[in-house]
Write a protein that holds these residues in place. Structure first.
Motif, PDB file in Angstrom:
ATOM      1  N   ARG A   1       0.812  -1.218   0.000  1.00 30.66           N
ATOM      2  CA  ARG A   1       0.000   0.000   0.000  1.00 30.66           C
ATOM      3  C   ARG A   1       0.849   1.274   0.000  1.00 30.66           C
ATOM      4  O   ARG A   1       0.324   2.370   0.105  1.00 30.66           O
ATOM      5  CB  ARG A   1      -0.958  -0.022   1.189  1.00 30.66           C
ATOM      6  N   HIS A   2       2.156   1.118  -0.111  1.00 33.07           N
ATOM      7  CA  HIS A   2       3.002   2.306  -0.210  1.00 33.07           C
ATOM      8  C   HIS A   2       2.919   2.873  -1.617  1.00 33.07           C
ATOM      9  O   HIS A   2       3.096   2.133  -2.577  1.00 33.07           O
ATOM     10  CB  HIS A   2       4.458   1.958   0.095  1.00 33.07           C
ATOM     11  N   GLY A   3       2.666   4.136  -1.700  1.00 31.30           N
ATOM     12  CA  GLY A   3       2.634   4.763  -3.022  1.00 31.30           C
ATOM     13  C   GLY A   3       3.966   5.437  -3.303  1.00 31.30           C
ATOM     14  O   GLY A   3       4.842   5.438  -2.452  1.00 31.30           O
ATOM     15  N   HIS A   4       4.125   5.978  -4.496  1.00 27.32           N
ATOM     16  CA  HIS A   4       5.294   6.803  -4.753  1.00 27.32           C
ATOM     17  C   HIS A   4       4.804   8.126  -5.325  1.00 27.32           C
ATOM     18  O   HIS A   4       3.715   8.206  -5.891  1.00 27.32           O
ATOM     19  CB  HIS A   4       6.261   6.109  -5.718  1.00 27.32           C
TER      20      HIS A   4
END
Lengths: 199, 104
Positions: B19-22
């Protein structure tokens, strides 16, 4: 146009971007100004438009009816244009929880929610959401009771879905603006629910 | 029977969702902007359609489909759409690419 930061050689794909953009500008099909304007517009477009639509539906039952009947038209009422797309708004109830996905690509109600988060476009979300939504939602920290039906809506390029979450308890008498402030992006995708004063 | 496309992911086994975005890089935003303009969504002429774009992404070989980042797929596909439409030629692309590279 230059990116900030220290110098690094362009990756192959960055090189492709510069190449294609400059060729299209030369051919007069787009201008650098149009591209820059669209990049800025995109940067400023968050999910707040969606929150506004939800808050209006919470305070105005007649608007909610129109929104559920024809999402595209109801958004236009608020001055939100949805060019060429059918927007379907699906309502959460005590019996049914809705969530959206695009198993084929990355279709998403961008005009209301902005650019989709990376996980929405990921292989794992797209693969699993339609098969084991309850487990996926639990990974997001949303535990949906076994008595509640989960309905997953698979978007297409021409038909986009947005979830109308339930108004949380304890938020009676709140202004539309205050209500909009608790409607998160994830609650309109259906992987979260808005938190009220009692949560 | 039509074989199921590699992009058709619904229901396939897969792992935990990261669920980590960039934060999007500027060039990624420009690719998105270029696509929106070429689709004619901003009042200009419709040079290509969303469906062509999608078709060209779906036509990527499975190894590229897995390996390429989101907007890497997009720039490959947009280029492909414009070649197929005859809006640009491989010769023009090659010439311009050399020119851009030579700027260092």
């Amino acid at each position: 146009m230059s990116d900030t930061g220290t110098y690094r050689p362009l990756s192959y794909f960055q090189l492709m971007e510069v190449t294609l953009r400059e060729l299209l500008v030369e051919k007069g099909l787009v201008t650098e100004e149009e591209i820059a304007a669209e990049v800025e517009a995109m940067r400023n477009r968050g999910y707040e438009r969606g929150s506004r639509v939800v808050a209006r539906a919470w305070v105005d039952p007649e608007y909610k009816k129109r929104l559920l009947a024809d999402g595209t038209k109801a958004c236009e009422e608020l001055g939100l244009e949805i060019p060429g797309l059918r927007l379907l708004v699906v309502e959460n109830t005590p019996e049914v929880h809705n969530a959206i996905v695009c198993t084929l690509c990355s279709c998403y109600p961008r005009m209301l929610l902005g650019i989709p988060p990376d996980w929405y476009k990921s292989r794992n979300y797209r693969s699993r959401m339609v098969r084991e939504p309850r487990a996926v939602l639990a990974e997001f920290g949303l535990h949906v009771s076994e008595n509640v039906t989960i309905r997953v809506h698979d978007s297409t390029a021409d038909m986009r879905y947005m979830v109308l979450p339930m108004r949380p308890a304890g938020a009676d008498g709140w202004s539309e603006e205050r209500l909009a402030s608790i409607v998160s992006r994830d609650s309109m995708i259906g992987v979260a629910v808005p938190k009220g004063p009692n949560d | 029977m039509l074989e199921r496309g590699y992009h058709d992911l619904g229901g396939r086994p897969a792992g935990e969702i990261d669920r980590h975005g960039h934060e999007y890089a500027e060039w990624e935003r420009r690719v998105d902007a270029l696509a929106v303009l070429l689709w004619g969504l901003k009042g200009g002429p419709r040079v290509i359609t969303v469906d062509e774009h999608r078709k060209n992404i779906e036509a990527l070989p499975p190894e590229d489909y897995d390996k390429l980042a989101y907007y890497e797929k997009w720039i490959v596909s947009l280029t492909q759409c414009l070649l197929q439409r005859g809006v640009v030629t491989t010769g023009e692309l090659a010439r311009k690419m050399l020119e851009v590279q030579s700027r260092g």
